[in-house]
Design a protein around this motif. Sequence first.
Motif: not given
Length: 437
Positions: A216-217, A219-220, A225
């Motif tokens: 999540t971190v 990719h944000g 990934r």
Amino acid sequence: MRQSAPRFPDGAASRAVLIGCSDFADIDLPAIPAVKSNLTDLRSALTDQPHGILPPEHCRVLADPADHRSVGMALAQAAREAEDLLLVYYTGHGLLDEDGLLHLALSSTDPGHVGFTGVPADLVKRYLGRARARLRVLVLDCCFSGRAVAAMTESGSLLSAQLDVSGTYTLTSTTATAPSHAPPGQRHTAFTAALLDALNQPEPLTLDDIHQHIDTVLHGMGLPRPQRRSVNAAGDLALVRGPVQPHAGPPTGSEGEIRFRKAPPDPPARSRGDLIQAVLMIAVPCALAVLFGGWRMTLIGAAAITLFLGLVLLTLLLRRDIHHDLVVNSDGLGTEHGAHSAHVPWKDVECVGVLRRAPGTLVVPNVLIVRLKADAPHPPGFHKKLNQRLPDRRYVVAGMLGTYGADPMRLRSAIEHFAGGIYRTDQQLLEMDPRLR
């Protein structure tokens, strides 16, 4: 989001080996300063009191190991002693040999001979496979680390044979083809920063939760990934029992520019040297004139020679006080020599790199060279003599690294930070255009 209830290893029966290389002897392997903080802060998290899973003596750190022996001995000892969990973490450069086999770079690794100078993934596999531990966790924070996962899904894959160990959880920082990310000026690499953040959550996360958090971190942030592979349901293991707080790092904002400038000599030493040089330059021609020129020509000859050499000395002294700067910023690459400057914008650059020697020469090492786009104008002001040796006007020699006291590995990091993936190694430049030899 919690995927399953965590289970915790027996710290007394568990071992961890944290390996990291931040400095490299080869010019084609840029330094990764964040590796040092990666190792320090991950060890602090794993041995944190009261929330870490390991006593400090069971977590061994190898920072910048120079040879295979120290790595092998540490892995062998941990494999013998671990009964519940064996955790192996590597942060640094990941390299592939000619057969596509993954190697972990050491400080002395030669990218041209990876198989002989790097640590093969197969070596790590052997020690993991020999361990008595019920669970083995392999964490790779390096380029190409995703091959340790993605390639294992291919039938007959060599990497599958290397890392497909029973009871092993493999977590990697990036995909099979993307580089790992180490932002200049930040305390940690992007992957390890996200890992430490996962270990600092209010509730302990399992390995699967950690992977999801890191994904999540990253990719944000628009980064590649992370990948994972779990064998025999190791994904419910937790690495901490509660939140741990990594050491505070510096601000995360990037620098507006990175400037390379050769440090001037120590002033007192320079003054004494200059005085001795001046005395010798005046005394020697006078003595030669007296000895060989006869008394009639002594005064005239000595005065002429002294005047000439004095002007040369004065020019050298004035040039010593001129700073030679190499500047890398978001606009482009430039040089500054006193009042003279040159600049090439990134929009005109196809690629840039460092040749070990100047084209057509044998004695000029570490030359910074720029390849321009086909329609780009030729920028004025750069090194004229070296540029005359270039194959065509699409190339520009920006200068010699020694002139600016530029560390080649830090220079590469600066270029990649401001301009992206346009840096090319010496070998890549020569393969692209053999005329550069």
